[in-house]
Scaffold this motif. Structure first.
Motif, PDB file in Angstrom:
ATOM      1  N   UNK A   1     -10.048  13.814   4.458  1.00 55.36           N
ATOM      2  CA  UNK A   1      -8.942  13.260   3.694  1.00 55.36           C
ATOM      3  C   UNK A   1      -9.306  13.130   2.219  1.00 55.36           C
ATOM      4  N   UNK A   2     -10.537  12.754   1.936  1.00 55.45           N
ATOM      5  CA  UNK A   2     -10.965  12.614   0.544  1.00 55.45           C
ATOM      6  C   UNK A   2     -10.931  13.950  -0.186  1.00 55.45           C
ATOM      7  N   UNK A   3     -11.324  15.015   0.500  1.00 48.73           N
ATOM      8  CA  UNK A   3     -11.292  16.352  -0.111  1.00 48.73           C
ATOM      9  C   UNK A   3      -9.851  16.759  -0.418  1.00 48.73           C
TER      10      UNK A   3
ATOM     11  N   UNK B   1      -8.029  17.432  -4.347  1.00 44.58           N
ATOM     12  CA  UNK B   1      -7.257  18.568  -4.857  1.00 44.58           C
ATOM     13  C   UNK B   1      -5.827  18.161  -5.210  1.00 44.58           C
ATOM     14  N   UNK B   2      -5.271  17.191  -4.479  1.00 42.01           N
ATOM     15  CA  UNK B   2      -3.907  16.755  -4.789  1.00 42.01           C
ATOM     16  C   UNK B   2      -3.828  16.020  -6.117  1.00 42.01           C
ATOM     17  N   UNK B   3      -4.930  15.454  -6.580  1.00 43.97           N
ATOM     18  CA  UNK B   3      -4.919  14.738  -7.859  1.00 43.97           C
ATOM     19  C   UNK B   3      -5.245  15.648  -9.046  1.00 43.97           C
TER      20      UNK B   3
ATOM     21  N   UNK C   1      -1.300  10.560  -2.326  1.00 42.27           N
ATOM     22  CA  UNK C   1      -2.586   9.941  -1.992  1.00 42.27           C
ATOM     23  C   UNK C   1      -2.403   8.483  -1.585  1.00 42.27           C
ATOM     24  N   UNK C   2      -1.376   7.799  -2.127  1.00 41.29           N
ATOM     25  CA  UNK C   2      -1.086   6.440  -1.673  1.00 41.29           C
ATOM     26  C   UNK C   2      -0.835   6.430  -0.171  1.00 41.29           C
ATOM     27  N   UNK C   3      -0.099   7.422   0.307  1.00 44.59           N
ATOM     28  CA  UNK C   3       0.354   7.434   1.692  1.00 44.59           C
ATOM     29  C   UNK C   3      -0.607   8.144   2.635  1.00 44.59           C
ATOM     30  N   UNK C   4      -1.562   8.883   2.092  1.00 47.99           N
ATOM     31  CA  UNK C   4      -2.480   9.653   2.934  1.00 47.99           C
ATOM     32  C   UNK C   4      -3.836   8.984   3.115  1.00 47.99           C
ATOM     33  N   UNK C   5      -4.318   8.300   2.098  1.00 48.50           N
ATOM     34  CA  UNK C   5      -5.675   7.753   2.135  1.00 48.50           C
ATOM     35  C   UNK C   5      -5.754   6.514   3.022  1.00 48.50           C
ATOM     36  N   UNK C   6      -6.885   6.311   3.723  1.00 51.43           N
ATOM     37  CA  UNK C   6      -7.097   5.066   4.472  1.00 51.43           C
ATOM     38  C   UNK C   6      -7.064   3.871   3.524  1.00 51.43           C
TER      39      UNK C   6
ATOM     40  N   UNK D   1     -10.406   9.277  -8.224  1.00 46.35           N
ATOM     41  CA  UNK D   1     -10.313  10.727  -8.406  1.00 46.35           C
ATOM     42  C   UNK D   1      -9.266  11.074  -9.464  1.00 46.35           C
ATOM     43  N   UNK D   2      -8.117  10.378  -9.358  1.00 47.28           N
ATOM     44  CA  UNK D   2      -7.044  10.631 -10.329  1.00 47.28           C
ATOM     45  C   UNK D   2      -7.541  10.382 -11.752  1.00 47.28           C
ATOM     46  N   UNK D   3      -8.263   9.267 -11.943  1.00 42.71           N
ATOM     47  CA  UNK D   3      -8.731   8.943 -13.289  1.00 42.71           C
ATOM     48  C   UNK D   3      -9.837   9.884 -13.728  1.00 42.71           C
ATOM     49  N   UNK D   4     -10.670  10.340 -12.770  1.00 40.03           N
ATOM     50  CA  UNK D   4     -11.707  11.324 -13.108  1.00 40.03           C
ATOM     51  C   UNK D   4     -11.045  12.598 -13.631  1.00 40.03           C
ATOM     52  N   UNK D   5     -10.011  13.054 -12.921  1.00 38.74           N
ATOM     53  CA  UNK D   5      -9.303  14.260 -13.362  1.00 38.74           C
ATOM     54  C   UNK D   5      -8.712  14.077 -14.758  1.00 38.74           C
TER      55      UNK D   5
END
Length: 536
Positions: free
Chosen positions: A20-22, A26-28, A147-152, A162-166
């Motif tokens: 899920x993290x991977x 990519x989604x971010x 990612x709000x709805x997918x991540x644990x 990840x979003x902020x890293x991108x």
């Protein structure tokens, strides 16, 4: 070790959720565009090659400059585009889902970038900036919804890192490429950096083909079987069936409750009953980004440092964006262990002090080298603390709405934030441009006041949401839990849904493969008969 109040049935580690993290990584990737644009355009406003096309030579300043109105429009039209696109997120997302929204964004990005690369007309540039803004708004919002709805629940903070890293990497790449091309006196000085706009969307567009749609969106659409398959694809293949069924049943049961409560006109439902509190909180915390002064610091860094007389303004801009990345990486280390409210309070307080000290130094020693160095130091510290807490504010804003209303509420919140950013970028030249007020760093006095208000709002009104599932959040808001009791509240309703899922898993484990296959065939047959209007 699992906290006593959490109804998250999954293993609370990182390794069990690598898949899920991977996918979320990519989604971010689309948020790379947002940081890239801020850094690139801020550099263009100080490039002779760009200013020869869209600016003028000032005999007074003895260098190339740009008209404040053109400066405002180039910077702010992109923000207006993000505002328009964010308002459309609700209806578009409800119909097409999260993945298709990101594909739409990639198409518009390609069109706008092609226009900017080929034109020398300022009018065409304005149009391209507006289209790019629509693209960036969709990249930004659809990816965050996914990612709000997918991540644990316990890893949502990491995912938003990840979003902020991108975003930070985009800023570093933009500032670095600007630094490498700013001395080129032809159009290539800005065309080379602009070509980078094609990279991240292309990679993301290809990867999304292999990823599932948001399971919570599918559940809202009534596609429960597809939602189950999507959730299973997001979790590791070796996930314990009890954990999986418990999470699935939480989502299924809570979403059914939410669908029963909300009527057809979702935009109106946002402002009714318990949804009103959730909507106001979401709008407020997302708009923190516009209220802390980040817009003028981010987009005008290079120009501002040049006007302030700082040596090597382009190199300093690169250094500041790198410090922002350090802040983001730093936040990844503590986001799983520190409460959301604490992160936001410390972040806003630090941003307030940085703005204040920068303004005070410039007031005491305006235009001096010492003041210039202090300005660089405080802008660097501001960037560090802002980037460290910024993902948490976005995260909390997306956690608060329910599954059905999330795209509408979050889209409007993002739109209002972009309006705030637009006001910041549109009005900043009046304050910092020598041809206008020429306040320079004294502009920070205004932002010190706004950051102080954000700290007070967080203390009195913002609930704690760390490690809570989205379904737990729904139950607490429906039960009108006071702000300061969110952290210790026990969600019995969600726990019941999870327990039913565990019971179902026990039955499934006891059945033989032949029984499971037979029941599945019977289930499919019943659904086919219902479709034909002949219930069995």
């Amino acid at each position: 070790m699992r906290t006593a109040v959490s109804a998250n049935p999954l293993q609370l580690d990182v390794r069990s959720h690598r898949k899920c993290l991977i996918i979320c990584f990519f989604l971010t990737m689309g948020t790379f565009q947002y940081g890239l644009d801020y850094a690139l355009v801020g550099g263009f406003l100080s490039m002779p090659g760009f200013l020869k096309v869209y600016g003028y030579y000032s005999p007074t300043l003895k260098k190339w400059n740009i008209d404040p109105t053109v400066q405002q429009l180039i910077s702010s039209l992109m923000t207006i585009g993000t505002f328009v696109s964010s308002l459309l997120v609700g209806p578009l997302s409800s119909k097409f889902g999260r993945r298709h929204g990101l594909w739409f964004a990639a198409g518009l990005n390609a069109i706008s970038t092609a226009i900017m690369l080929s034109t020398t007309s300022v009018a065409a540039l304005y149009v391209a900036r507006l289209i790019l803004g629509v693209s960036v708004g969709w990249f930004f919002t659809f990816s965050q919804l996914y990612v709000q709805e997918a991540a644990p629940a316990h890893l949502r903070g990491v995912v938003f890192g990840f979003y902020q890293v991108m975003l930070s990497v985009g800023s570093i790449v933009g500032a670095s490429v600007d630094f490498g091309t700013h001395n080129i006196l032809s159009r290539r000085s800005y065309q080379i950096p602009l070509s980078i706009f094609f990279v991240a969307p292309t990679i993301q567009t290809i990867m999304i083909i292999f990823f599932p749609e948001s399971p919570r969106w599918l559940m809202v659409q009534g596609e429960e079987e597809k939602a189950e398959k999507a959730l299973r694809r997001l979790r590791n293949d070796n996930i314990d069936e009890h954990e999986f069924q418990a999470e699935l049943n939480e989502i299924r049961g809570s979403t059914r409750d939410q669908l029963e409560q909300n009527k057809k006109w979702l935009f109106l439902e946002m402002w009714r009953g318990t949804n009103l509190r959730r909507t106001l909180l979401c709008l407020s915390v997302v708009c923190f980004h516009a209220a802390n002064g980040s817009s003028w610091v981010n987009i005008y860094t290079t120009y501002f440092l040049t006007i302030a007389g700082v040596d090597n303004a382009f190199a300093m801009s690169v250094m500041i964006t790198c410090i922002g990345l350090l802040g983001c990486l730093f936040s990844l280390a503590f986001t799983r262990y520190v409460d959301r409210r604490v992160v936001i309070i410390i972040g806003c307080s630090a941003c307030a002090l940085c703005q204040l000290f920068m303004a005070v130094v410039w007031t005491v020693h305006p235009g001096s080298k010492v003041a210039g160095k202090c300005v660089v130091a405080f802008i660097s510290l501001f960037t560090f603390f802002y980037v460290a807490y910024s993902p948490t504010a976005w995260l909390v804003g997306g956690e608060i709405p329910n599954n059905q209303l999330r795209p509408f509420t979050y889209g409007i919140a993002t739109a209002l934030n972009f309006v705030g950013n637009w006001l910041g970028t549109f009005t900043a030249p009046y304050f910092i441009n020598p041809a206008k007020l020429g306040w320079s760093a004294k502009y920070g006095y205004i932002w010190f006041g706004t950051n102080s208000l954000l700290v007070l709002f967080t203390i009195f009104f913002l609930p704690e949401t760390r490690d809570r599932t989205l379904e737990e959040m729904h139950e607490m808001f429906e039960n009108k839990v006071p702000t300061h009791k969110f952290k210790s509240y026990v969600c019995t309703g969600v726990e019941d849904y999870a327990a039913q899922g565990v019971a179902k898993a026990d039955v499934m484990v006891e059945r033989t493969p032949f029984q499971l296959e037979k029941e599945e065939m019977e289930h499919v047959e019943v659904r086919e008969n219902e479709t034909k209007g002949q219930p069995k």
